[in-house]
Every structure is written in C-alpha cells, then in structure tokens.
Design an enzyme around this catalytic site. Structure first.
Site, short mmCIF file in Angstrom:
data_model
loop_
_atom_site.label_atom_id
_atom_site.label_comp_id
_atom_site.label_asym_id
_atom_site.label_seq_id
_atom_site.Cartn_x
_atom_site.Cartn_y
_atom_site.Cartn_z
CB SER A 170 -0.92 -0.07 1.23
OG SER A 170 -1.92 0.89 1.16
NE ARG A 197 -8.52 1.58 11.12
CZ ARG A 197 -7.44 1.17 10.49
NH1 ARG A 197 -6.85 1.96 9.61
NH2 ARG A 197 -6.91 0.00 10.74
CG ASP A 213 -6.54 -3.74 -3.11
OD1 ASP A 213 -7.32 -2.81 -2.85
OD2 ASP A 213 -5.32 -3.73 -2.85
CG HIS A 248 -5.83 -2.15 0.43
ND1 HIS A 248 -4.86 -2.26 -0.55
CD2 HIS A 248 -5.34 -1.27 1.34
CE1 HIS A 248 -3.84 -1.47 -0.22
NE2 HIS A 248 -4.11 -0.87 0.92
#
Lengths: 385, 196
Positions: free
Chosen positions: A157, A227, A322, A355
């Site tokens: 990432s 989040r 992802d 992901h």
C-alpha cells in the site's frame, strides 16, 4: 498473550531510537533541524552489511512489524506472518529493519512529540511530510547501520509507494523491490475517500484545528468515523458479506438507530479502537502523503521514464478483490517497468480479503514473496547461505 | 532441455528482446537467457508456474492472454514466441496479428492436426484423435482451435505474412526427410517463424 514464543517468531523485541541532528529539508519547504526515528530490527546484519531488508509501513502501520514487546502482548507485530525465522522474510538469512515513519505517532518525531524549539507538542504545527521525505530519512537510518545497499525493500500500500520511490531516488542502494497492493499514484476516487476522512476529523468540534492536545481532548468521533470509512474500503464486499452477512443483534428489527446489524457494531468497535492507538494529526498527514505521491509527474506523467533510472529487480503483487489499490493500479507500474525494460515479475493473487489481503499469509502470496527473496539471498556472501 | 525449446532457441538471435506467451515454468526463457543472452518476459496464468519463474528469477507477468495484449507497445520486442498454445486461444488469427504488432517476428509451434495418425482416428475409427501427444477428450481439451500445417500456412498467406522459416518435425522434434517432404501428413509438430 503468547504462553510461549512460537519457534518461527523473532521473539521479544525492544524498539530503538535514532537521533538525527542533521537538518532535513522537507518537500513542503520547511526544515526539521532535528528528529528521531523509532525502529526495530530482527536477525543479524552480516559482515559486509549486504543482507538488510527494509520494511516500509502503510498508513496506520508502525515500526512494530514482528515479534512481541512483552509476554503480555495480545498480538505480535503487524506483519509477523511474513517476518521471522523460516518465514518468507527469513530472519535466519536477512537483517530486517522496520521503522515508524517521520510524522508518525508511535515514537518517531511527529505531531504527538515535543517541538524542541517551542517546548510544546507539535500538534497541528508539524509540517507535512511526503513519501520522498520518508525515503530520505530511511536512507539516513540505513547510513547509521553502514548499509550501502539493501538486499531488498518491501512494502504494501503506502509502503509500496516508498519502495517505488526508493528504486528511483537511490537506485544503487537496493537490489530488489517488492511492491505489494500499491499504486504509482492515487486515483481520483482514492483522493476523494481521503478527503472525506480528513473532513470528518476536521469537522469534529474536539479537533480544535489540530491543537486538541492543548485542550486535553482528541477528536474521537471524527477519527473514528475516518477509520470506519477507511476500513470499509480495505475490505471487499464478499469478505464483509461472509463475515457478517445481515446478522442482527436482536431477533426482530428495533426501528431505532442503535446497533441492529452486526456489521454496524464491528465498524463502531474498529473506529473506537483506532482512536485509542492512533493520532488524528498523523492520520491527516499520512492521507496527504498518499495524495501527493506521483513520481511520474516529475517527467510529465511518463512513469516509464521515471522508472528507467531503477536498477533493482521488482516483484509486483496485487489482489483480485482489492478495490482501494486495484490490480489495474499495480499493472500501471508493471507496464511502465516493461516499457523501460526492467526486470519485473507480476502476480495477481486470488483473494477475498480486499486491500487487507496484503496483511494475510495467503499461500500463493507468501510463496511468491519467499521465492523472490530466496533469489535475493542467493546473491549474498556465503556466510549467510 | 526439451527438444522443442532447443529448436526454438536456434531460431532466436543473440541479445534479442523476447516475449514468451504462455511461458510455463520459464524453461525456454531460462535457456535463452543463458545461451542467447536475451532479455524479456514470460506471460503465464498458472500459479505454480508463476512461482517457479519468480524463484528462478525469470521475469514473469501474470496475464490472461485471452483478455488481450494491449498493454504492450507496438514493436516493443524483437521476437514474440508462442510454444504449443496458439490452438488454445479464442481467436488465434487475431492473436497472431497482436504478436506481430508487439514483435518484429513471431515464432509459433503447434500440433499438426493433419498428421496421418489423427487422420486415421477421425477418418477410419470415426473418433477425435487421442494420443500420448494429445491426451484429451473432445469435451475437456484446452485445444479449441486445432489446425493443420497447411491451414496455418494458408492463414499466413491470407494475412500477407512472410514465413521466414518453418520446420516440420516428429513428436520428438526430430526432422526427417519425410516430414520435410510431406509436412502436412507426417509432422506432429509444426514450427513457423513469421514476420509482416
């Protein structure tokens, strides 16, 4: 809590702190006169310092990648599945360095640490940092160990972006690069997600323009919300469906806004837990670092031209479900590397985890990483063989 | 070293830039790197094969060739190779065009469906050929576009492609005076090098 340390664990580890007194000019134009980086190492550095692997962490990661800090730890480091004796990043062979990036909130200089010039916590005053800045600090940390050239640099990432930057900023300082679930730049949609995350933090009344520490508070709601949003984008539709489906708290609908579906409870928990371990200003900085990264822009959008400087061998890995860093983004890197004639292998791993898959020990993924690094290990001097 | 790889290797110029479509475990590229100092990539879809390539340090790209090769630039390679796989793709004719868009030359090997033993299977026994060399039933075979030596030659002609070189060989990749004399009847494997 581990009753005993597993044999394939690096065991108990103690973070170290490196102090840097050479001023660092940041991409944003500001200068940090001094700063500290917290890091951990696993394995032994060999005599000619040729067996080092640098781990670059993602948005909410830190230096604690493997092992345990104490026997009371509930969980090992964030990438313990991949780092350890006999694991793909084999600490019997390699010396692994994992640091908390500048601007982080787990021990390296950042918004939560004290600005020596003012004697106050940096807070919102901490300058913006970029992927390029991080690579610069990582190179300085490598210098401390006498590491001229990393055997490999690995990251997923946002960590993958740092690896990509390393390959062209210091092409002579790494032999191999593993770029996992990453991208050469964020897509529009990705920047948009980041902006929603930032807005949810900034609009929290407890944010106080980033100076919440002066008010002895934190923007709980905003950071938790950021989040929650992020978390959804790290999972796939199928993985959430498998985990929660439409499972409910009660047998019947309650017709109110309390938790009805288990997924709501899960997200609230994830959001809340995150506010206890992560700093809102750091979260904002990290999302900006993601947004700004675009090495191809240095050559008028020609990524192949930028990558033509690279000298290392590349492994690029993506995951089928992802959608935050989709396989197509990884393939942009692959195509540019092929165009510039670089040594690259690419594998697209079938995975349901979205992901987040890059943090799971999926057999095909681990085998690819292991195979790639075993090649690297064959080039090391015999003492490591 | 498999005999067909040896043979293909003879047809590749030293220091070429090579794209190997369906590279398997990377044996051909490994051989070409070692003996011809080529650079290049293999395309592969099978997970085990991909990991074997990675471990050997053969650059391999996971890609479904049926989804197209548009990610490769025009004339980016000296030679594009497809060993024993052309008949497995949805449109071999379009794939051939793509190979010659990407590469200056293309090397193709395929099983010759016109081999006399296949003719006996179909013509006398009335069944689709089944052999050590073609060990599939009609319903589970990956070979969905069989052709004969002559069929392929005709396709090249129809497309105006230049056949630079050809070979007609037996199952062990040996060529004989009879496979050369009557390739369509006696060769088990056909090998063509074509350009535009």
């Amino acid at each position: 809590m581990p009753d005993t340390i597993p044999v394939d664990s690096v065991g108990l580890v103690t973070p170290q702190v490196a102090q840097f007194d050479t001023p660092l000019v940041l991409a944003c134009g500001q200068t940090l006169p001094t700063y500290q980086l917290i890091y951990e190492t696993y394995g032994q550095l060999n005599a000619d310092a040729s067996n080092a692997i640098l781990i670059c962490h993602a948005l909410s990661g830190d230096h604690h990648a493997a092992g345990y800090h104490s026997m009371d730890d509930k969980k090992p480091g964030w990438w313990d599945t991949a780092i350890g004796p006999g694991k793909p990043i084999d600490t019997n062979i390699f010396f692994v360095i994992s640091l908390n990036n500048l601007g982080g909130c787990n021990g390296s200089t950042g918004p939560t640490t004290v600005n020596p010039e003012t004697g106050k916590v940096w807070g919102a005053e901490f300058p913006m940092v970029t992927v390029e800045d991080w690579v610069e600090t990582q190179a300085r940390l490598a210098d401390r160990f006498g590491i001229q050239k990393f055997a490999a640099i690995v990251g997923g990432s946002l960590g993958g972006m740092q690896v990509l930057e390393w390959s062209v900023r210091y092409p002579e300082r790494l032999s191999a690069a593993a770029i996992i679930a990453s991208a050469p730049k964020l897509s529009t949609q990705n920047i948009a997600f980041n902006e929603v995350a930032r807005q949810s933090i900034r609009r929290d009344p407890e944010f106080f323009d980033g100076n919440y520490q002066d008010h002895d508070t934190i923007p709980h709601n905003g950071l938790g919300l950021a989040r929650m949003l992020g978390h959804i984008t790290y999972l796939s539709d199928d993985s959430m469906g498998n985990k929660f489906g439409r499972q409910m708290r009660h047998d019947t609908y309650q017709y109110n806004y309390e938790v009805e579906f288990e997924v709501e409870s899960y997200l609230r928990y994830q959001g809340e837990a995150f506010t206890k371990r992560f700093d809102a200003n750091t979260y904002m900085l990290m999302t900006k670092a993601l947004d700004y990264f675009d090495p191809a822009a240095r050559e008028g959008g020609d990524l192949a031209k930028v990558l033509s400087k690279a000298q290392c061998e590349f492994l690029i890995v993506s995951f089928t479900t992802d959608w935050r860093f989709s396989p197509e983004r990884s393939e942009e890197i692959v195509d540019a590397l092929v165009r510039s004639g670089k040594h690259v292998s690419y594998t697209k791993i079938e995975a349901i985890e979205g992901h987040d898959a890059f943090l799971f020990p999926l057999p095909r993924y681990m085998a690819a990483l292991r195979g790639f690094l075993s090649r690297v290990s064959k080039r090391l001097p015999k003492e490591n063989a | 070293m498999r005999a067909d790889l040896e043979l293909i290797s003879d047809w590749v110029a030293p220091n070429s830039r090579v794209l190997d479509l369906g590279c398997g475990n990377g044996a051909l590229l490994e051989h070409l790197q070692e003996h011809k100092h080529v650079t290049g990539y293999g395309l592969e879809f099978d997970a085990d094969n991909i990991n074997q390539c990675i471990e050997k340090g053969i650059p391999v790209l996971e890609q479904d060739i049926d989804q197209g090769l548009t990610n490769f630039d025009d004339q980016g390679f000296d030679v594009v190779i497809m060993a024993h796989a052309l008949q497995q793709f949805r449109r071999p004719d379009l794939l051939l065009d793509e190979m010659l868009r990407i590469g200056k030359e293309a090397i193709i090997t395929f099983p010759n469906f016109g081999h006399w033993r296949n003719r006996i299977h179909l013509g006398i026994k009335g069944h689709m050929p089944f052999s050590e060399f073609l060990p599939y039933n009609w319903y589970d075979t990956p070979n969905i576009h069989f052709c004969t030596f002559n069929d392929f030659r005709d396709l090249c002609q129809a497309k105006g492609l230049k056949v630079e070189r050809w070979a007609a060989v037996d199952g062990q990749l040996r060529d004989h005076w009879w496979t050369r004399l009557m390739p369509n009847l006696f060769s088990e494997t056909a090998i063509f090098k074509v350009s535009r």
